[in-house]
Design a protein around this motif. Structure first.
Motif, PDB file in Angstrom:
ATOM      1  N   GLU A 210       0.828  -1.213   0.000  1.00 53.09           N
ATOM      2  CA  GLU A 210       0.000   0.000   0.000  1.00 53.09           C
ATOM      3  C   GLU A 210       0.859   1.257   0.000  1.00 53.09           C
ATOM      4  O   GLU A 210       0.571   2.226  -0.697  1.00 53.09           O
ATOM      5  N   ALA A 211       1.966   1.200   0.776  1.00 53.89           N
ATOM      6  CA  ALA A 211       2.861   2.359   0.820  1.00 53.89           C
ATOM      7  C   ALA A 211       3.492   2.604  -0.554  1.00 53.89           C
ATOM      8  O   ALA A 211       3.519   3.727  -1.051  1.00 53.89           O
ATOM      9  N   GLN A 213       2.331   1.681  -3.382  1.00 52.57           N
ATOM     10  CA  GLN A 213       1.317   2.075  -4.357  1.00 52.57           C
ATOM     11  C   GLN A 213       0.892   3.529  -4.205  1.00 52.57           C
ATOM     12  O   GLN A 213       0.587   4.192  -5.190  1.00 52.57           O
ATOM     13  N   ARG A 214       0.897   4.019  -2.950  1.00 50.33           N
ATOM     14  CA  ARG A 214       0.574   5.438  -2.750  1.00 50.33           C
ATOM     15  C   ARG A 214       1.572   6.289  -3.526  1.00 50.33           C
ATOM     16  O   ARG A 214       1.234   7.256  -4.189  1.00 50.33           O
ATOM     17  N   ASP A 215       2.826   5.839  -3.444  1.00 53.74           N
ATOM     18  CA  ASP A 215       3.892   6.525  -4.127  1.00 53.74           C
ATOM     19  C   ASP A 215       3.706   6.509  -5.642  1.00 53.74           C
ATOM     20  O   ASP A 215       3.856   7.522  -6.318  1.00 53.74           O
ATOM     21  N   ASP A 217       0.884   5.946  -7.263  1.00 55.29           N
ATOM     22  CA  ASP A 217      -0.328   6.695  -7.618  1.00 55.29           C
ATOM     23  C   ASP A 217       0.028   8.150  -7.856  1.00 55.29           C
ATOM     24  O   ASP A 217      -0.476   8.809  -8.753  1.00 55.29           O
ATOM     25  N   HIS A 218       0.931   8.627  -6.982  1.00 59.44           N
ATOM     26  CA  HIS A 218       1.348  10.006  -7.048  1.00 59.44           C
ATOM     27  C   HIS A 218       2.043  10.276  -8.380  1.00 59.44           C
ATOM     28  O   HIS A 218       1.743  11.234  -9.080  1.00 59.44           O
TER      29      HIS A 218
END
Ligand code: GTP
Ligand code: MG
Length: 447
Positions: A210-211, A213-215, A217-218
């Protein structure tokens, strides 16, 4: 002391169910053979049987099972007392040298039985008892290949999750397995303990993913509204070859299944204004394990945000239509069926004129080409550019002198047709995708 042979030998097993014709059955076994070769094993034989289904407790009928066991040196029956071999698949596969020369002369008794279907844990156990060999099913082979080819952190995390989900229900009690542990986890059997460890590890992986992927996504949102085309399709169709040819990049091209596991993005060459980004993606395969589809959703999201999908097909493969259907259904599963697409029939250099005419008639909208022919690639580039041109609109942007910082962004995302200056600022006549223009207007509104 046991010495590991340089190349493990494997025997393939396939069931031909009534709805599968001979060509599809052969192609499936051939594909399995290539998957097994990608794992670094040598295929020394194939056992195939026509049956109503693949649900029998030892998969094969008793006669075929005995035939298979004669090749592998097992008892040929599922004796309940027989002890299944200890799992050594992972250790072996890590050690197996890929592409090494086949070992000649030595005893080629297959230590692996590789089944072209997804098996239940008990079917695997029964087959292992009867054959004395280690049994892997199609899913196990695919998961193992993904595991070895993953490069980026995201792909590695995703594959480890898929692999653990595949392994967990198939864990068996290791020898002396009834023993109880001392200390933390006391009272649990080794099996329980292993399963608990897997659950904990899965939770940990999920957080890490998740961490990451957040990156990403950005990073993805920074690419939004750019001109993006994605190459999608069956494994080995030639996506990376086209990527190389279109972008002049050095992405990996190999006559191997699943050479590419991560999405790469490069700029279409010669560069256009605004520039077009091309993504190369992971290939699909029939019976792609569901967890792998799910786990590649985010890698593929990258491609799915493209405005245009090029469905790359190996037109020289007799089963290309089934392969195309696999690609379509995986993309449907991840919600990409609405993205505009073009069919690209590749490897036409291997197709004779009669077949070429038949393909052209059957797929009138398709682009027929060879990734190896520069003039074909250049024609594909023109098609890509024409697609974006048709979607673009013209507009006028006024950049007040206070917002000159935005000029770089304008030039990156739209084509500037003319540029004038008046008292309000710089007046730009531009042409670009509606989304990109809307984003520029928003940036202009909030300097
Ligand atoms: N004859 C011929 N071979 C091609 C063509 N395009 C690709 N190939 C070959 O097909 C094989 C697979 O090509 P790749 O570009 O790696 O295929 P891919 O779709 O990226 O495969 P994965 O990454 O495994 O999904 C390689 O051996 C290529 O050289 C073509 O137009 N003609
Ligand atoms: Mg590739």
């Amino acid at each position: 002391m046991e010495t590991t042979p340089p190349i493990p030998c494997a025997i393939l097993v396939g069931i031909q169910t009534p709805e599968v014709d001979d060509i599809a059955h052969q192609a499936s076994l051939e594909e399995l053979g290539r998957l097994v070769k990608t794992l670094g094993y040598k295929v020394v034989g194939t056992v195939s049987q026509r049956r109503e289904g693949t649900g029998a407790s030892a998969l094969l009928g008793s006669g075929k099972l005995a035939e298979l066991a004669a090749l592998t040196g097992g008892p040929g029956v599922v004796a309940s007392m027989a002890v299944a071999p200890k799992s050594k698949a992972s250790r072996r596969s890590e050690n197996a040298a890929e592409n090494a020369e086949p070992e000649l002369g030595a005893s080629n008794k297959p230590e692996f039985v590789i089944v072209d279907h997804e098996l239940s844990p008990s079917q695997i156990r029964n087959l292992e008892r009867a054959t004395g060999a280690e049994v892997l099913d199609r899913t196990g082979v695919i998961v193992e290949i993904f595991h070895r080819h993953a490069n980026t952190r995201e792909a590695k995390l995703q594959v480890e999750m898929a692999r653990l989900k595949y392994v967990a229900p198939r864990l068996r009690e290791s020898s002396g397995g009834g023993e109880r542990r001392q200390g933390p986890g006391a009272g649990e059997s080794t099996l329980d303990l292993d399963r608990r460890k897997i659950r904990d590890r899965l939770a940990e992986l999920k957080d890490q993913l998740e961490a990451v992927q957040r990156d990403s996504d950005h990073r993805r949102s920074a690419r939004r509204d750019q001109l993006r085309v994605a190459l999608v399709g069956y494994t080995n169709a030639g996506k990376s070859s086209l990527m190389r040819a279109l972008t002049g990049s050095e992405v990996l091209v190999e006559d191997k299944l699943f050479a590419t596991l991560d999405t790469t993005i490069r700029i279409l060459q010669p560069e256009t204004r605004p520039r077009v980004l091309v993504s190369d993606t992971v290939g699909f395969i029939k019976q792609l394990p569901h967890d792998l589809v799910a786990s590649f959703r985010s890698t593929l999201t990258e491609a799915l945000e493209a405005s245009l999908l090029l469905f790359v097909v190996d037109a020289s493969d007799p089963t290309y239509e089934a392969q195309l259907e696999v690609t379509r259904s995986v993309l449907r599963e991840i919600g990409a069926e609405t993205v505009p697409s073009r069919l690209v029939l590749n490897k036409m250099d291997r197709v004779d004129n009669v077949r070429r005419a038949a393909l052209a008639e059957k797929h009138p909208d398709a682009v027929l080409l060879s990734a190896h022919r520069p003039e074909d690639v250049s024609a594909l580039r023109d098609i890509i550019i024409a697609f974006f041109e048709a979607a673009m609109v013209e507009d006028v942007l006024v950049l007040p002198y206070a917002t000159q910082g935005l000029i770089g962004e304008v030039y990156d995302s739209v084509r500037v047709l003319s540029e004038e200056y008046d008292e309000a600022g710089r007046v730009l006549k531009v042409r670009g995708l509606p989304g990109a223009l809307a984003r520029l207007r928003r940036s202009l509104a909030t300097p």
